[in-house]
Design a protein around this motif. Structure first.
Motif, short mmCIF file in Angstrom:
data_model
loop_
_atom_site.label_atom_id
_atom_site.label_comp_id
_atom_site.label_asym_id
_atom_site.label_seq_id
_atom_site.Cartn_x
_atom_site.Cartn_y
_atom_site.Cartn_z
N VAL A 257 0.80 -1.62 -0.08
CA VAL A 257 -0.05 0.24 -0.12
C VAL A 257 0.96 1.34 0.30
CG1 VAL A 257 -1.44 1.01 1.13
CG2 VAL A 257 -1.68 -0.65 0.83
N THR A 258 0.85 2.53 -1.13
CA THR A 258 1.26 3.51 -0.83
C THR A 258 -0.06 4.63 -1.46
OG1 THR A 258 3.82 4.56 -1.88
CG2 THR A 258 1.55 3.12 -3.31
N ASN A 259 0.88 5.19 -2.00
CA ASN A 259 0.25 6.37 -2.33
C ASN A 259 0.79 7.33 -3.82
OD1 ASN A 259 2.54 8.72 -1.71
ND2 ASN A 259 2.36 8.18 0.15
N HIS A 260 0.02 7.86 -4.57
CA HIS A 260 0.37 8.40 -5.63
C HIS A 260 1.27 8.84 -5.58
CE1 HIS A 260 -3.83 6.81 -5.66
NE2 HIS A 260 -4.61 7.94 -6.06
N ALA A 261 1.41 10.16 -4.71
CA ALA A 261 3.30 11.01 -5.26
C ALA A 261 4.03 9.42 -5.13
CB ALA A 261 3.40 11.47 -3.64
N LEU A 262 4.11 8.59 -4.59
CA LEU A 262 5.00 7.38 -4.16
C LEU A 262 5.34 6.53 -5.72
CD1 LEU A 262 7.63 7.47 -2.37
CD2 LEU A 262 6.84 5.20 -1.49
#
Length: 697
Positions: A257-262
C-alpha cells in the motif's frame, strides 16, 4: 410520486443514466450481473486456486455482509484485467464495497504470480483503513482457502521516515534563516525534543505514528529526501535505516500500500522505489492527475537559492558562494517587483536573472568536485550530498523555466511558468508545471504493468473519456466499467436547483442566496453541510446566518476540520459550512446530515495559472479547453460534494445547488450527468417540504 413523500405530487421525472456496462442495481431482482466467469479458465494463472467468487464470498461472509452485485461484477472484471494485462477503469459508487472488490482479486493474483500488487491511494485515511482494517480482516477470512497466509505492508516516501543518521547529528542543520515568532520557536523546540525521545522508542520511524503530530519545521530536522540520502551502503546507520526496513518488508509482501506521489516517483525515476510488481490498483483515481502534477511541479525563489548557499558553506571558495548569493538577491528583487500570475512570454530581465542563477549554481556544482567522493567520511559525504541536492534543484529548475519558452506554436509547449505572490511567511515564488501529465504516465505507469483505476467518481458527463485522456490511458488498451451503486438515489435523494436565483457574481454571496440557505436550513432543522466555492463565501454565510438560524453553526477554520466534523456528526441540529476539504472528506451517515448545499458550480478560478494554461493548450490542439479542463474539474468536485449525502442505505435528503447555471447553461447536462441519478426538481417548495418531512419523521 415524490421519493421522500407518500402523497402524489406532480414532479419532474428522475433522469435516466446509461451505464457503460449492463450491471444491474442491487434492487433489481430479475437480472444477474454480467462479466467474466467467476472461476479462472485453466490456461490462466492461478487456475488451481479458488475462484474470485469463492474468495469474495468468504471475505464478505466473515465480515457479516451480504452479496452486492456491483461488488461481484467489479471483482470479476479486476480478475480478468489482471490475468489478461488490460487496463481497467471502474466507477464504483458509495456502498459498493470496492476495497474488497479489488483486494480479493489482487491477493489472488499476487499468490498465483508470486509477485507484489501495489495499491495506491490519495489519502492517508484510506491507506490506514487498508492496512489497519481491511487487509487484516481479509487475511483472516481467507485463512485455509489459499496455500499460505497473505502478507501486506505500507510504504511511504523517504521524508515520512525518521533518518537515524540525521537524528544523530550526522547532517548539517538545513533550517532556512527566517524570522519566527518567539512562541512558535518554543513550540517547535518542544516538538524537536519529543521527536528525539520518540526516536529511541519507535520501531518503524513512521511520522504518522508520532502522536500528537509535529509541524514540518520540526520534522525536517530529522528526515531527508531521497536525493539527500547517502544510501544504505554508505550510511553509518544504513543497517537499521527505517526506510530500508520498510522497503524490505514491502519487498516480501503480496500487497504493498502506497500513495499516488510515491507511485509517480517510482514510475518516472530511473531508480526503483517500490518493489518489483506487475500490477497496480489506483484507488481514489480521480485525484491521480493532481497528485502527479504536484510531484513534477518545481519552484524557484530567493529562499531556495539562499538554502543552497548555506549548504555549500565551507565546501566551495567564498567568491563562488557569493556569486550564487548575489544571483539569488537579484531574483528576490525581480520577483518582489513583478506582478503575480502566468508568464506567457519570457521578459528579457527575467531570462537574464534565471541565466545568472543557473550559471552560478553550475559553477558551484563543478567546484564541489566528483560526486560520491569522501566515501570513508560519512559526515563529509552527507554534507556534500545535501549540497549537491540543493544546487541541482536550483540549477535544474532554472534550466526548465528557461526551456519553457521560445516555442512558436502553443501546441509545442510542455510547461507553464507563473509567479505566485508572497505572503507573510513565504517569499514570491516562481513555479513551473507540466501542461499535461498524460504522456509521462502513458510511457511509465501504463507502459509495462497492468493498472486498475477506481473511484466513486470517474465517469464524468456519462463517459470515462475525459479522465482517460488526462491519465494518458493508451487508446484501445483499456476498458471502462460503471458498476453503479447499491443506493436507490432516485428514491433516497432530491437534486434541487434554485433556478429562480440570480447568477452568482464576484462580490460575495447575494442576499437572495443567504435567504435561500436560511429557508432550506430551517426546513431541515439544521442537519446541513454547506459546501462553498471559497473560504470567504463560507465565512460570509456563517457570519450572516449565525444568529438568524437558531441552530448551532460551525465554520471551517474555527477548529481542526476533524474535530468540527466530529461535532457536526454528534449533534443532529448542527450545521457545518466550509470549502474544499469538506467536499471530499466528510463521511457522516445518519440523521445528522439531511441537506447538502452547494453555493455555486466549483469552476477553477479564471486567473488560476495552471488551469487557464491547460485550457489554452487544449484549445490550441483543436479541443474544447473549457470542457476538458474547467468543466471536468467542476464535475469532479460536484460529484464528490453530492456524494456526501448518501453514506448508508437508510440515508435520505436533499442536495441543493444554488447556482442556476446548473440547469440553464449549455454545459449543464454534462455536469448533471456526472452525478448519480437523483430525483430532480427546481421547485423550492418541493425541496423544503421534503426536508420538513425528514425533520419531523
Amino acid at each position: 410520486m415524490h421519493p421522500l413523500d407518500d402523497s402524489p405530487r406532480g414532479l419532474e421525472r428522475p433522469r435516466k443514466r446509461v451505464p457503460f456496462a449492463v450491471v444491474p442495481d442491487e434492487n433489481s431482482a430479475d437480472e444477474t450481473p454480467t462479466g467474466p466467469p467467476a472461476t479462472a479458465p485453466a490456461d490462466l494463472p492461478g487456475a488451481d486456486l479458488p475462484g474470485v467468487e469463492e474468495l469474495l464470498d468468504a471475505a464478505v461472509g466473515s465480515l457479516g455482509g451480504s452479496e452486492r452485485p456491483g461488488q461481484l461484477a467489479m471483482a470479476r472484471s479486476v480478475t480478468r484485467a489482471l490475468a489478461e494485462g488490460e487496463h481497467l477503469a471502474v466507477q464504483a459508487g458509495t456502498g459498493t464495497g470496492k476495497s474488497l472488490a479489488y483486494l480479493v482479486p489482487a491477493v489472488r493474483h499476487a499468490v498465483a504470480e508470486r509477485e507484489a500488487v501495489v495499491v495506491s491511494t490519495a489519502t492517508i485515511a484510506l491507506q490506514r483503513q487498508l492496512v489497519d482494517r481491511d487487509l487484516p480482516r481479509l487475511r483472516e477470512a481467507l485463512d485455509g482457502l489459499l496455500p499460505r497466509d497473505i502478507s501486506f505492508a505500507i510504504l511511504k516516501g523517504r521524508r515520512n521516515y525518521l533518518c537515524r543518521h540525521k537524528a544523530a547529528a550526522g547532517f548539517p542543520d538545513d533550517e532556512p534563516d527566517q524570522l519566527f515568532d518567539a512562541r512558535e520557536v518554543g513550540v517547535t523546540g518542544r516538538m524537536v525534543q519529543r521527536i528525539q525521545e520518540w526516536a529511541d522508542e519507535t520501531e518503524t520511524g513512521d511520522r504518522d505514528e508520532l502522536v500528537p503530530g509535529v509541524n514540518e519545521q520540526a520534522w525536517r530536522q530529522f528526515s531527508v529526501s531521497a536525493k539527500e540520502c547517502l544510501g544504505a551502503q554508505r550510511c553509518p546507520s544504513g543497517a537499521e535505516c527505517f526506510t530500508e526496513l520498510a522497503r524490505q518488508r514491502a519487498g516480501e509482501s503480496d500487497i504493498v500500500v502506497t500513495n499516488h506521489a510515491l507511485l509517480a516517483i517510482d514510475a518516472m525515476e530511473e531508480f526503483a522505489v517500490l518493489p518489483e510488481h506487475g500490477a497496480v490498483v489506483v484507488d481514489e483515481a480521480h485525484e491521480l492527475v493532481d497528485r502527479v502534477t504536484s510531484i513534477v511541479t518545481d519552484e524557484l525563489s530567493e529562499a531556495g537559492v539562499a538554502l543552497a548557499v548555506r549548504r555549500i558553506a565551507r565546501l566551495v571558495d567564498q567568491p563562488l558562494a557569493d556569486r550564487l548569493q548575489e544571483a539569488g538577491e537579484d531574483l528576490k528583487a525581480l520577483l518582489a517587483a513583478a506582478p503575480a500570475g502566468r508568464v506567457d512570454e519570457l521578459p528579457e530581465v527575467l531570462g537574464a536573472t534565471l541565466a545568472l542563477v543557473r550559471d552560478a549554481a553550475r559553477v558551484c556544482v563543478t567546484a564541489l568536485g566528483p560526486r560520491g567522493a569522501d566515501k570513508d567520511d560519512p559526515d563529509s559525504a552527507a554534507a556534500r550530498k545535501i549540497a549537491f541536492t540543493a544546487l541541482d534543484e536550483v540549477h535544474d529548475t532554472a534550466v526548465r523555466m528557461l526551456e519553457a519558452f521560445g516555442h512558436a506554436d502553443e501546441v509545442d509547449r510542455a510547461d507553464v511558468v507563473w509567479l505566485e505572490a508572497g505572503t507573510d511567511r513565504r517569499p514570491p515564488t516562481l513555479k513551473v508545471a507540466p501542461l499535461t501529465v498524460g504522456g509521462m504516465l502513458r510511457d511509465t505507469l501504463f507502459g509495462d504493468r497492468t493498472v486498475v483505476l477506481t473511484s466513486a467518481t470517474l465517469a464524468l458527463g456519462g463517459t470515462f473519456d475525459g479522465l482517460a485522456r488526462q491519465w494518458g490511458l493508451p487508446d484501445g488498451h483499456w476498458t471502462g466499467l460503471d458498476v453503479g451503486s447499491p443506493f436507490d438515489h432516485a428514491r433516497s435523494g432530491i437534486l434541487y436547483t434554485a433556478r429562480h436565483l440570480p447568477q452568482p457574481g464576484r462580490d460575495g454571496l447575494p442576499q437572495a442566496y443567504l435567504d435561500e440557505i436560511a429557508e432550506l436550513v430551517e426546513a431541515a432543522g439544521g442537519r446541513t453541510l454547506g459546501l462553498f466555492s471559497s473560504m470567504r463565501a463560507a465565512r460570509a454565510a456563517a457570519d450572516a446566518l449565525g444568529d438568524r438560524l437558531g441552530v448551532p453553526l460551525l465554520c471551517q477554520g474555527d477548529d481542526s476540520t476533524s474535530l468540527l466534523v466530529k461535532e457536526f456528526a454528534e449533534d443532529e441540529e448542527t450545521c457545518l459550512f466550509g470549502t474544499l476539504s469538506l467536499w471530499q472528506g466528510v463521511d457522516v451517515p445518519g440523521p445528522s446530515l439531511r441537506l447538502v448545499i452547494i453555493d455555486r458550480i466549483p469552476f477553477p478560478r479564471p486567473d488560476d495559472p495552471l488551469t487557464s494554461a491547460r485550457q489554452r493548450h487544449v484549445a490550441a490542439k483543436g479541443g474544447n479547453g473549457f470542457m476538458a479542463v474547467a468543466a471536468t474539474h467542476a464535475a469532479l468536485l460536484l460529484a464528490q460534494g453530492a456524494g456526501r449525502l448518501l453514506r448508508s442505505q437508510t440515508d435520505k435528503g436533499v442536495i441543493a445547488v444554488l447556482d442556476p447555471r446548473f440547469s440553464t447553461a449549455r454545459y449543464a447536462s454534462f455536469l448533471r450527468d456526472s452525478l448519480p441519478p437523483y430525483w430532480t426538481t427546481a421547485d423550492p417548495d418541493v425541496a423544503r417540504a421534503a426536508l420538513k418531512r425528514l425533520r419531523d419523521s
